[in-house]
Design an enzyme around this catalytic site. Structure first.
Site, PDB file in Angstrom:
ATOM      1  N   ASP A  75      -0.313  -3.516   5.926  1.00  0.00           N
ATOM      2  CA  ASP A  75      -0.928  -3.317   7.248  1.00  0.00           C
ATOM      3  C   ASP A  75      -2.397  -3.474   7.029  1.00  0.00           C
ATOM      4  O   ASP A  75      -3.172  -3.717   5.875  1.00  0.00           O
ATOM      5  CB  ASP A  75      -1.001  -1.897   7.380  1.00  0.00           C
ATOM      6  CG  ASP A  75       0.574  -1.173   7.718  1.00  0.00           C
ATOM      7  OD1 ASP A  75       1.434  -2.061   7.838  1.00  0.00           O
ATOM      8  OD2 ASP A  75       0.562   0.012   7.775  1.00  0.00           O
ATOM      9  N   HIS A  92       6.086  -4.895  12.146  1.00  0.00           N
ATOM     10  CA  HIS A  92       5.577  -3.868  11.989  1.00  0.00           C
ATOM     11  C   HIS A  92       5.306  -3.533  13.553  1.00  0.00           C
ATOM     12  O   HIS A  92       4.130  -3.126  13.755  1.00  0.00           O
ATOM     13  CB  HIS A  92       4.281  -3.964  11.229  1.00  0.00           C
ATOM     14  CG  HIS A  92       3.957  -2.496  10.781  1.00  0.00           C
ATOM     15  ND1 HIS A  92       2.950  -1.927  11.200  1.00  0.00           N
ATOM     16  CD2 HIS A  92       4.076  -1.668   9.604  1.00  0.00           C
ATOM     17  CE1 HIS A  92       2.518  -0.744  10.636  1.00  0.00           C
ATOM     18  NE2 HIS A  92       3.530  -0.659   9.659  1.00  0.00           N
ATOM     19  N   HIS A 102      -7.733  -2.298   5.404  1.00  0.00           N
ATOM     20  CA  HIS A 102      -6.683  -1.082   5.858  1.00  0.00           C
ATOM     21  C   HIS A 102      -7.440   0.167   5.747  1.00  0.00           C
ATOM     22  O   HIS A 102      -8.638   0.223   5.097  1.00  0.00           O
ATOM     23  CB  HIS A 102      -5.249  -1.347   5.334  1.00  0.00           C
ATOM     24  CG  HIS A 102      -4.402  -0.330   6.304  1.00  0.00           C
ATOM     25  ND1 HIS A 102      -4.456  -0.292   7.420  1.00  0.00           N
ATOM     26  CD2 HIS A 102      -3.573   0.590   5.763  1.00  0.00           C
ATOM     27  CE1 HIS A 102      -3.237   0.608   7.857  1.00  0.00           C
ATOM     28  NE2 HIS A 102      -2.803   1.135   6.922  1.00  0.00           N
ATOM     29  N   ASP A 119       5.604   4.891   5.260  1.00  0.00           N
ATOM     30  CA  ASP A 119       6.627   3.857   5.878  1.00  0.00           C
ATOM     31  C   ASP A 119       6.760   2.648   4.984  1.00  0.00           C
ATOM     32  O   ASP A 119       7.681   1.890   5.366  1.00  0.00           O
ATOM     33  CB  ASP A 119       6.197   3.462   7.350  1.00  0.00           C
ATOM     34  CG  ASP A 119       4.866   2.968   7.577  1.00  0.00           C
ATOM     35  OD1 ASP A 119       3.999   3.461   6.477  1.00  0.00           O
ATOM     36  OD2 ASP A 119       4.582   2.488   8.215  1.00  0.00           O
ATOM     37  N   HIS A 120       6.200   2.552   4.046  1.00  0.00           N
ATOM     38  CA  HIS A 120       6.066   1.551   3.266  1.00  0.00           C
ATOM     39  C   HIS A 120       6.720   1.956   1.900  1.00  0.00           C
ATOM     40  O   HIS A 120       7.082   0.789   0.897  1.00  0.00           O
ATOM     41  CB  HIS A 120       4.811   0.683   2.935  1.00  0.00           C
ATOM     42  CG  HIS A 120       4.493  -0.105   4.183  1.00  0.00           C
ATOM     43  ND1 HIS A 120       4.409  -1.522   4.472  1.00  0.00           N
ATOM     44  CD2 HIS A 120       3.896   0.581   5.382  1.00  0.00           C
ATOM     45  CE1 HIS A 120       4.005  -1.514   5.549  1.00  0.00           C
ATOM     46  NE2 HIS A 120       3.540  -0.454   6.145  1.00  0.00           N
ATOM     47  N   HIS A 171       1.235   4.030   2.010  1.00  0.00           N
ATOM     48  CA  HIS A 171       1.638   4.772   3.171  1.00  0.00           C
ATOM     49  C   HIS A 171       3.110   4.943   3.235  1.00  0.00           C
ATOM     50  O   HIS A 171       3.678   4.287   2.526  1.00  0.00           O
ATOM     51  CB  HIS A 171       1.095   4.110   4.498  1.00  0.00           C
ATOM     52  CG  HIS A 171      -0.298   4.413   4.960  1.00  0.00           C
ATOM     53  ND1 HIS A 171      -1.203   3.591   5.599  1.00  0.00           N
ATOM     54  CD2 HIS A 171      -1.164   5.476   4.656  1.00  0.00           C
ATOM     55  CE1 HIS A 171      -2.277   4.098   5.787  1.00  0.00           C
ATOM     56  NE2 HIS A 171      -2.385   5.277   5.343  1.00  0.00           N
ATOM     57  N   HIS A 175       0.979  -1.107  -0.048  1.00  0.00           N
ATOM     58  CA  HIS A 175       0.071  -0.075   0.014  1.00  0.00           C
ATOM     59  C   HIS A 175       0.869   1.213   0.138  1.00  0.00           C
ATOM     60  O   HIS A 175       1.887   1.216   0.191  1.00  0.00           O
ATOM     61  CB  HIS A 175      -0.845  -0.132   1.222  1.00  0.00           C
ATOM     62  CG  HIS A 175      -0.337   0.083   2.408  1.00  0.00           C
ATOM     63  ND1 HIS A 175       0.497  -0.912   3.047  1.00  0.00           N
ATOM     64  CD2 HIS A 175      -0.348   1.279   3.568  1.00  0.00           C
ATOM     65  CE1 HIS A 175       0.761  -0.695   4.142  1.00  0.00           C
ATOM     66  NE2 HIS A 175       0.258   0.524   4.435  1.00  0.00           N
TER      67      HIS A 175
END
Length: 485
Positions: A352, A410, A281, A182-183, A180, A178
């Site tokens: 996530d 995570h 998510h 932090d990914h 976001h 996805h």
């Protein structure tokens, strides 16, 4: 701090030739060898502290600085000898997950390249939201015989991969769960790092393939364009739902519906297939299943000879699935001389999520499930609201898909401030999973999935495991000797 110890120096302890010195090393070992009563008391204090800090967490209204994460505090450094901790960590994990021959999981340190047997996961980042001193943002490598696959690319991924390039090998496919931050904040750097290498490989199409949700193409193009990056040998494949009404880009992948659930056949990489499905998510998010194709069963030479086929070209035809005729005119089919096929290994990697039920369509009987465990068990309602999971939720999902092992990752740095807290999460996951095959992932930890051995290989594996067990005992005895006052 731990009392008077004699000076000592140990060199060449079995697998490692690390030289250990006094002071910090002794203090670290002594801490590890505390009585269970004292350790339990410390764990209780740490748990109470964490629960207290979490009380006001539900009032927070903003996600973390990188989207989808939490508003974390920075961890304080732990004063331990890194070389010793590497050896201790390796020893502990190998003892916890060492299993009988024929089992599918073995946890090893990433420097033990000889443990690689065709499929391995290397955790590059295990932190949620933002990096800490000890954990980078989310990223995983699935290492295969033909090369490696990258799943997510959090901040710092390029730096970590550069340090271990000799283990990773070629990498031509990136899979994003996805969008976001932090990914994906490390994705532009990884494209710049990998695309030139792909262009130089004559045996492939020379392209870097990137897979992920709608919006990924815009992210990549905008970033590379605004930074004037001269790279053009990449292809972005966006995963579109089966009922998509928008015009499709030629490189997009359309889902097929399986029991009203979208399933994507993302990539066929020869011996391995990658599939994906939606998981719940706060934004569009995917879970991936990396499955090895079935291997040809053992060729039964004696059976072939009894049917009138001596070793020769006919054996090759039978292995390729082609029937042959003997000199006597007897037709011999492959099923007569080839044993049962061997089931391939499977790894499931989730982004996530607070509900990954859809992964049951593609992830059943996984050898390893990698599941997020962002928040504490007491915050399950907050986790569901924010699209995240607790360790207990991860354990339930592992049980639902009948996974053979579960890796927790995570972790929220704001809440998970100690090994004791992580240990509690592992224990909770074991309870809901109904299995002891649960571990907490750490950065640069490698998990090898050995091929399921044939019956003829089991005895040799038993002998090897026996030798390794003796080695662990000897190493433990050395630790006890060192720690003695």
């Amino acid at each position: 701090a731990c009392g008077p110890f004699p000076a000592f120096c140990i060199s060449s302890i079995q697998e490692s030739s690390v030289t250990w010195k006094r002071c910090k090393v002794v203090r670290c070992i002594h801490t590890r060898s505390m009585s269970s009563k004292r350790q339990n008391e410390n764990d209780q204090v740490l748990d109470e502290t964490i629960e207290t800090e979490a009380e006001g967490y539900e009032d927070m209204t903003e996600d973390g600085v990188q989207g989808g994460g939490e508003d974390h505090d920075m961890l304080l450094p732990i004063q331990t000898d890194p070389e010793l901790m590497e050896i201790l960590s390796r020893d502990v994990k190998r003892r916890v997950l060492q299993n009988e021959p024929g089992s599918s999981l073995l946890v090893v340190d990433e420097t033990r390249a000889e443990s690689f047997s065709g499929m391995q996961v290397i955790f590059l980042g295990t932190s949620a939201g933002k990096p800490t001193i000890h954990r980078n943002c989310t990223s995983h490598i699935v290492r295969l015989d033909a090369g490696s696959l990258l799943f997510d690319a959090g901040e710092g991924t390029q730096h970590t991969i550069t340090r271990y390039a000799n283990l990773v090998g070629s990498m031509e496919h990136i899979f994003i769960t996805h969008l976001h931050g932090d990914h994906v904040f490390g994705l532009p750097g990884m494209i710049c790092h990998l695309a030139p290498q792909c262009k130089d490989r004559a045996e492939t199409d020379g392209l870097l393939h990137i897979y992920g949700p709608v919006g990924l193409r815009s992210l990549v193009r905008s970033t590379l364009s605004l930074t004037h990056t001269r790279i053009n040998n990449y292809v972005v494949h966006e995963l579109r739902p089966a009922n998509c009404k928008e015009p499709l880009h030629p490189q997009d992948i359309l889902a097929t519906e399986v029991d009203d659930v979208n399933v994507w056949n993302v990539a066929d990489l020869g011996d391995v297939e990658v599939k994906a499905t939606n998981i719940r998510h706060t934004i569009s998010c995917f879970g991936y299943a990396i499955e090895e194709k079935e291997r040809l069963g053992r060729f039964l030479v004696q059976k072939a000879i009894s049917l009138g086929l001596n070793p020769g070209p006919a054996y090759s035809h039978l292995k390729r699935g082609v029937s042959v005729v003997t000199k006597e005119g007897l037709m011999v089919h492959p099923s007569q001389v080839i044993g049962p096929s061997l089931k391939g290994r499977k790894i499931v990697i989730l982004g996530d999520t607070c509900d990954a039920t859809n992964i049951m369509r593609i992830g059943m009987d996984a050898d390893l499930l990698i599941h997020e465990s962002t928040l504490l068990e007491s915050m399950s309602k907050v986790a569901a609201k924010r699209g995240h999971s607790t360790a207990g939720m991860a354990g339930k999902m592992a049980r639902s898909i009948q996974a053979k092992a579960l890796a927790l990752t995570h972790f929220s740095p704001r809440l998970i401030k100690s090994r004791a807290a992580v240990g509690n999460m592992v224990r909770k996951a074991k309870t809901t999973f109904g299995s002891d095959r649960v571990f907490a992932a750490e950065d640069l930890l490698a998990v090898s999935l050995p091929r399921i051995p044939r019956a003829s290989e089991v005895e040799s594996l038993k002998s090897k495991r026996s030798a390794e067990a003796e080695q662990v005992v000897r190493l433990s005895e050395v630790f006890k000797l060192i720690c003695r006052p």
